[in-house]
Design a protein around this motif. Structure first.
Motif, PDB file in Angstrom:
ATOM      1  N   TYR A 142       0.828  -1.200   0.000  1.00 45.92           N
ATOM      2  CA  TYR A 142       0.000   0.000   0.000  1.00 45.92           C
ATOM      3  C   TYR A 142       0.868   1.259   0.000  1.00 45.92           C
ATOM      4  N   THR A 143       1.902   1.268   0.855  1.00 47.58           N
ATOM      5  CA  THR A 143       2.794   2.417   0.937  1.00 47.58           C
ATOM      6  C   THR A 143       3.533   2.618  -0.373  1.00 47.58           C
ATOM      7  N   SER A 144       4.024   1.535  -0.946  1.00 49.30           N
ATOM      8  CA  SER A 144       4.734   1.613  -2.214  1.00 49.30           C
ATOM      9  C   SER A 144       3.816   2.142  -3.314  1.00 49.30           C
ATOM     10  N   CYS A 145       2.563   1.703  -3.300  1.00 49.25           N
ATOM     11  CA  CYS A 145       1.591   2.160  -4.299  1.00 49.25           C
ATOM     12  C   CYS A 145       1.301   3.652  -4.152  1.00 49.25           C
ATOM     13  N   LEU A 146       1.164   4.120  -2.930  1.00 54.19           N
ATOM     14  CA  LEU A 146       0.866   5.536  -2.709  1.00 54.19           C
ATOM     15  C   LEU A 146       2.023   6.413  -3.184  1.00 54.19           C
ATOM     16  N   GLY A 147       3.246   6.030  -2.812  1.00 48.81           N
ATOM     17  CA  GLY A 147       4.418   6.798  -3.246  1.00 48.81           C
ATOM     18  C   GLY A 147       4.558   6.804  -4.758  1.00 48.81           C
ATOM     19  N   ALA A 148       4.365   5.647  -5.389  1.00 50.70           N
ATOM     20  CA  ALA A 148       4.474   5.555  -6.848  1.00 50.70           C
ATOM     21  C   ALA A 148       3.370   6.348  -7.533  1.00 50.70           C
ATOM     22  N   THR A 149       2.175   6.357  -6.940  1.00 53.79           N
ATOM     23  CA  THR A 149       1.050   7.098  -7.525  1.00 53.79           C
ATOM     24  C   THR A 149       1.310   8.592  -7.492  1.00 53.79           C
ATOM     25  N   VAL A 150       1.749   9.106  -6.355  1.00 53.81           N
ATOM     26  CA  VAL A 150       2.066  10.540  -6.245  1.00 53.81           C
ATOM     27  C   VAL A 150       3.137  10.923  -7.263  1.00 53.81           C
ATOM     28  N   TYR A 151       4.171  10.101  -7.367  1.00 60.13           N
ATOM     29  CA  TYR A 151       5.253  10.380  -8.307  1.00 60.13           C
ATOM     30  C   TYR A 151       4.753  10.367  -9.750  1.00 60.13           C
ATOM     31  N   CYS A 152       3.990   9.327 -10.112  1.00 62.17           N
ATOM     32  CA  CYS A 152       3.559   9.161 -11.503  1.00 62.17           C
ATOM     33  C   CYS A 152       2.522  10.213 -11.914  1.00 62.17           C
ATOM     34  N   ILE A 153       1.691  10.640 -10.988  1.00 62.61           N
ATOM     35  CA  ILE A 153       0.739  11.717 -11.292  1.00 62.61           C
ATOM     36  C   ILE A 153       1.489  13.014 -11.568  1.00 62.61           C
ATOM     37  N   TRP A 154       2.488  13.325 -10.742  1.00 58.50           N
ATOM     38  CA  TRP A 154       3.293  14.525 -10.968  1.00 58.50           C
ATOM     39  C   TRP A 154       4.079  14.405 -12.270  1.00 58.50           C
ATOM     40  N   GLU A 155       4.574  13.208 -12.555  1.00 62.73           N
ATOM     41  CA  GLU A 155       5.314  12.960 -13.792  1.00 62.73           C
ATOM     42  C   GLU A 155       4.410  13.166 -15.009  1.00 62.73           C
ATOM     43  N   GLU A 156       3.182  12.636 -14.952  1.00 63.10           N
ATOM     44  CA  GLU A 156       2.232  12.805 -16.056  1.00 63.10           C
ATOM     45  C   GLU A 156       1.870  14.277 -16.231  1.00 63.10           C
ATOM     46  N   ARG A 157       1.695  14.970 -15.134  1.00 62.65           N
ATOM     47  CA  ARG A 157       1.393  16.405 -15.175  1.00 62.65           C
ATOM     48  C   ARG A 157       2.500  17.169 -15.888  1.00 62.65           C
TER      49      ARG A 157
END
Length: 203
Positions: A142-157
């Motif tokens: 869960y923690t790994s998913c949250l960190g990766a999600t925040v990173y990938c959303i910012w990356e996509e932005r």
């Protein structure tokens, strides 16, 4: 002034061992002066790539240079979220009030078989902190998913702003899943590797 000078001298003397100033003792003194935030240990977790931990901490402290922050600093831009193209961009919107980022995170939660959760970054990270994410396998995912999600959303932005390329939300979801699987397989003890492969198989 004299009192503060005596205090400083006393502090330095307390950090001397065998005639030498031990800087780690001085560092420990000042480090303890601040309050440790409950979520920091969860954010700096081996289950996350270092860059994911860094971006997660930045997001929790609202340090990303979102458009509303740039406007405050005098770099005036039209404030429109590049992901959903509907609302103004700010930290609260980006993580996860935005329809695009919310859809990404909900898909990840479904992948983890976690349903009926409030989609809000601060609540997610505090939930992790309360469950000692560094010790429980599912909490690590869960923690790994949250960190990766925040990173990938910012990356996509940033990809949309600086490169003009847009990806569907399911592309971002698959990228997050890949990053999580690779990281967890890397950090997990060999005896747990089969368990992770089985749980994430077919994703």
């Amino acid at each position: 002034m004299a009192g503060s000078g005596n205090n400083a001298q006393g502090l330095l003397q307390s950090c001397v061992r065998k005639g030498k100033l031990r800087l780690h003792l001085l560092y420990d003194h000042f480090r303890q002066c601040g309050n440790t935030l409950s979520w920091t240990k969860a954010a700096w977790n081996r289950a996350l790539l270092p860059k994911h931990s860094f971006f997660l901490v930045m997001a929790m402290q609202r340090k990303q240079a979102t458009i509303d922050q740039l406007n405050i600093r005098g770099l005036y831009m039209v404030n429109r979220c590049i992901l959903c193209k509907m609302d103004n961009e700010c930290h609260k919107h980006l993580f996860f009030q935005c329809s695009y980022s919310s859809m990404v995170w909900r898909q990840i939660l479904t992948w983890l078989n976690m349903h009926n959760r409030t989609v809000k970054l601060s609540k997610e990270i505090h939930w992790i902190a309360g469950r000692r994410a560094c010790k429980h396998l599912k909490a690590r995912w869960y923690t790994s998913c949250l960190g990766a999600t925040v990173y990938c959303i910012w990356e996509e932005r940033n990809t949309r702003i600086f490169s003009g390329q847009e990806h569907r939300f399911d592309y971002v979801v698959k990228r997050i899943q890949y990053l999580v699987k690779v990281r967890l397989l890397y950090v997990t003890h060999p005896s747990k590797e089969g368990e992770i492969v089985e749980a994430l198989d077919g994703c």
